[in-house]
Write an enzyme that holds these catalytic residues in place. Structure first.
Site, mmCIF file in Angstrom:
data_model
loop_
_atom_site.group_PDB
_atom_site.id
_atom_site.type_symbol
_atom_site.label_atom_id
_atom_site.label_comp_id
_atom_site.label_asym_id
_atom_site.label_seq_id
_atom_site.Cartn_x
_atom_site.Cartn_y
_atom_site.Cartn_z
ATOM 1 N N ALA A 154 -22.197 11.019 42.935
ATOM 2 C CA ALA A 154 -20.917 10.619 42.546
ATOM 3 C C ALA A 154 -20.100 8.947 42.056
ATOM 4 C CB ALA A 154 -20.009 10.817 44.009
ATOM 5 N N TYR A 155 -21.107 7.643 42.784
ATOM 6 C CA TYR A 155 -20.834 6.767 42.389
ATOM 7 C C TYR A 155 -21.470 6.696 41.379
ATOM 8 C CZ TYR A 155 -20.849 1.596 42.997
ATOM 9 O OH TYR A 155 -20.095 0.520 42.434
ATOM 10 N N SER A 156 -22.267 6.864 40.629
ATOM 11 C CA SER A 156 -22.945 6.652 39.770
ATOM 12 C C SER A 156 -22.351 6.957 38.239
ATOM 13 C CB SER A 156 -24.464 7.007 39.321
ATOM 14 O OG SER A 156 -24.955 6.989 40.196
ATOM 15 N N SER A 158 -19.134 8.054 38.543
ATOM 16 C CA SER A 158 -17.654 7.096 38.443
ATOM 17 C C SER A 158 -17.258 5.833 38.314
ATOM 18 C CB SER A 158 -16.169 7.305 40.658
ATOM 19 O OG SER A 158 -17.947 6.487 40.737
ATOM 20 N N LYS A 159 -18.770 5.574 37.690
ATOM 21 C CA LYS A 159 -18.624 3.728 37.096
ATOM 22 C C LYS A 159 -18.921 4.689 36.206
ATOM 23 C CE LYS A 159 -17.633 1.999 41.205
ATOM 24 N NZ LYS A 159 -16.557 1.152 41.151
#
Length: 248
Positions: A154-156, A158-159
């Protein structure tokens, strides 16, 4: 530190109560500007504003909620004549787990802050910058958005979305004096590490050829330059701060 010229300018820094946002605000103030901190932790933002001095103000805002961002813009302009720079630093990591185990709500929460929140801020502030004829928007992405870290989908993702949004908005504003860029740090040791597992932190360190984490001050130096007049021919661009990790 090297002297940058942000004299007479006013910046909004989201997630400004701690971590990267705090360091960025500190550097912009040292460069002669004034800052309004936007943060979901209003009490923390007020404390940070008091520590930073220099006329720094704080506004409580949940960037994931569009009406909250609209209200924050009005509250900011009640005390500042304009918003010259917007630094979108607010962000969360989410849990460290495989895609097939990733909690659905946690995925939504990461995108709500990291992507939707950034969109809300850009949507409200970009027209103001167009109307005043000058502005700088700097988005905090991550090298994870380029590489895709395992156990951080999710973090990857989203970025990666932040990088693409930066490129799109930069092109849309390229015929104005508003510049839109993003930075992609490798891991920087801040309180956001508290949201990560020890194993994931060790994995990130193992990927950095310099064999150390970045510092908030190193990121702040790049961001502050991107907020100045000197950043005149870069827009829709991605600036790495990866200790040698990035390969493209």
């Amino acid at each position: 530190m090297n002297q940058l010229d942000f004299k007479g300018r006013h910046a909004v820094v989201t997630g400004g109560a701690t971590g990267l946002g705090y360091a960025i605000a500190q550097r912009l103030i040292a460069s002669g500007g004034t800052v309004t901190l936007w943060d979901r932790d209003e009490a923390g933002a007020q404390r940070a504003a008091g520590e930073l001095g220099g006329g720094t103000r704080a506004v409580g805002v949940d960037v994931a909620r569009h009406p909250s961002v609209q209200a924050a813009v009005q509250a900011t302009l009640a005390n500042a004549p304009r918003i010259d720079a917007l630094v979108n630093s607010a962000g969360i990591t989410g849990p460290n787990t495989k895609v097939w185990d990733y909690p659905v709500q946690a995925w939504s929460d990461v995108f709500a802050v990291n992507v939707h929140g950034l969109f809300h801020c850009c949507r409200e502030v970009a027209p103001l910058m167009r109307a005043q004829g000058w502005g700088r928007i700097v988005n905090i992405a991550s090298v994870a958005g380029k590489d895709g870290n395992p156990n951080a989908s999710a973090y990857s993702a989203s970025k990666a979305a932040v990088i693409a949004l930066t490129k799109s908005l930069g092109k849309e504003l390229a015929d104005t004096e508003v510049r839109v860029n993003c930075v992609t740090p490798a891991a920087v040791k801040t309180a956001i590490f508290d949201q990560m597992s020890a194993e994931h932190i060790a994995f990130m360190l193992s990927k950095i050829p310099m064999a150390r984490f970045g510092t908030p001050q190193e990121v702040a130096a790049m961001v502050a330059w991107l907020c100045t007049d000197d950043c005149s021919f870069s827009t829709g661009a991605v600036f790495d701060l990866s200790g040698g990790r990035s390969t493209y």
